[in-house]
Motif scaffolding. Sequence first.
Motif, PDB file in Angstrom:
ATOM      1  N   LYS A 183     -56.714 -58.391  95.251  1.00 15.40           N
ATOM      2  CA  LYS A 183     -57.774 -57.966  94.380  1.00 15.40           C
ATOM      3  C   LYS A 183     -58.885 -59.052  94.532  1.00 15.40           C
ATOM      4  O   LYS A 183     -58.520 -60.311  93.619  1.00 15.40           O
ATOM      5  N   THR A 196     -62.997 -60.514  94.397  1.00 17.63           N
ATOM      6  CA  THR A 196     -64.427 -60.275  94.229  1.00 17.63           C
ATOM      7  C   THR A 196     -65.400 -60.916  95.331  1.00 17.63           C
ATOM      8  O   THR A 196     -65.079 -62.250  95.559  1.00 17.63           O
ATOM      9  N   GLY A 214     -60.316 -50.985  90.557  1.00 23.36           N
ATOM     10  CA  GLY A 214     -61.601 -51.495  90.314  1.00 23.36           C
ATOM     11  C   GLY A 214     -62.644 -50.333  89.372  1.00 23.36           C
ATOM     12  O   GLY A 214     -62.031 -49.276  88.902  1.00 23.36           O
ATOM     13  N   ASN A 215     -63.992 -50.590  89.386  1.00 26.25           N
ATOM     14  CA  ASN A 215     -64.629 -49.844  88.705  1.00 26.25           C
ATOM     15  C   ASN A 215     -65.257 -48.527  89.466  1.00 26.25           C
ATOM     16  O   ASN A 215     -66.460 -48.562  89.569  1.00 26.25           O
ATOM     17  N   GLN A 218     -72.056 -61.045  98.398  1.00 23.62           N
ATOM     18  CA  GLN A 218     -72.944 -59.922  99.222  1.00 23.62           C
ATOM     19  C   GLN A 218     -72.931 -60.259 100.685  1.00 23.62           C
ATOM     20  O   GLN A 218     -73.148 -59.397 101.589  1.00 23.62           O
ATOM     21  N   GLN A 252     -74.191 -52.240  98.185  1.00 21.55           N
ATOM     22  CA  GLN A 252     -73.168 -53.008  97.263  1.00 21.55           C
ATOM     23  C   GLN A 252     -72.185 -53.869  97.755  1.00 21.55           C
ATOM     24  O   GLN A 252     -71.493 -54.552  97.064  1.00 21.55           O
ATOM     25  N   GLN A 287     -66.688 -53.810  97.779  1.00 15.12           N
ATOM     26  CA  GLN A 287     -66.088 -53.631  96.257  1.00 15.12           C
ATOM     27  C   GLN A 287     -65.005 -53.048  96.247  1.00 15.12           C
ATOM     28  O   GLN A 287     -64.340 -52.425  97.115  1.00 15.12           O
ATOM     29  N   SER A 334     -67.531 -63.426  89.448  1.00 16.03           N
ATOM     30  CA  SER A 334     -68.661 -62.781  90.053  1.00 16.03           C
ATOM     31  C   SER A 334     -68.957 -64.009  91.371  1.00 16.03           C
ATOM     32  O   SER A 334     -68.526 -65.124  91.005  1.00 16.03           O
ATOM     33  N   TYR A 386     -60.764 -51.203  99.734  1.00 14.89           N
ATOM     34  CA  TYR A 386     -62.153 -51.741  99.389  1.00 14.89           C
ATOM     35  C   TYR A 386     -63.262 -50.664 100.064  1.00 14.89           C
ATOM     36  O   TYR A 386     -63.084 -50.013 101.206  1.00 14.89           O
ATOM     37  N   GLN A 387     -64.411 -50.707  99.421  1.00 13.74           N
ATOM     38  CA  GLN A 387     -65.530 -49.828  99.796  1.00 13.74           C
ATOM     39  C   GLN A 387     -66.683 -50.772 100.307  1.00 13.74           C
ATOM     40  O   GLN A 387     -67.007 -51.711  99.625  1.00 13.74           O
ATOM     41  N   GLN A 388     -67.142 -50.634 101.437  1.00 10.66           N
ATOM     42  CA  GLN A 388     -68.264 -51.464 101.927  1.00 10.66           C
ATOM     43  C   GLN A 388     -69.376 -50.723 102.215  1.00 10.66           C
ATOM     44  O   GLN A 388     -69.507 -49.622 103.016  1.00 10.66           O
TER      45      GLN A 388
END
Lengths: 112, 118
Positions: free
Chosen positions: B105, B107, A58-59, B110, A41, A44, B3, A35-37
């Motif tokens: 994986k 999602t 992921g994208n 925030q 954002q 992700q 989401s 994951y990128q934090q």
Amino acid sequence: KAGVTQTPRYLIKTRGQQVTLSCSPISGHRSVSWYQQTPGQGLQFLFEYFSETQRNKGNFPGRFSGRQFSNSRSEMNVSTLELGDSALYLCASSARPYEKLFFGSGTQLSVL
Amino acid sequence: AQSVTQLDSQVPVFEEAPVELRCNYSSSVSVYLFWYVQYPNQGLQLLLKYLSGSTLVESINGFEAEFNKSQTSFHLRKPSVHISDTAEYFCAVTSFNAGGTSYGKLTFGQGTILTVHP
């Protein structure tokens, strides 16, 4: 039992360089996710590996790549670094589907 | 596509007050839901999860969350918070992937920064 280990803890690179981050999962865990934090954002998903095979991605652009070795250790590589790649990169391992992820402390990458 | 929306970026409360951190999700398939917590200078840890069964799930340190399918929500609550609950809380969702089983994986929302004041 040792936790998820990520090395190095901090990295400073310049634009255009490439970088390799390493992750050792908990012993016996065959799944590793990255994951990128970032503050903007959030967290992700980058990609997920199981038994040396990438299962999900992921994208993110193709500059982000990864691999997993037969001992379940994983590496991720970012080529042609951009300023926007500055982030905390987290690795997580898991023993079973849809169960608890065990996160490492992360690698803080700064791109100057 | 999935989401997650965490409706509050920051929640300040006084010690011993109740708190609710709100989480809504969007998904076209059945989901599994999680709350993760990140204490200052520590890594992400699982707080609680909903996979199936009872819609009310609890953690060992007094937090609880209720899965509400009709409102697509998974709000986190605690009746009385402590200073040590100060942290950032992340709601996350995953689902059975028609292409195969997913181990990792998720999602994430925030995040909500919970600050408990004395």
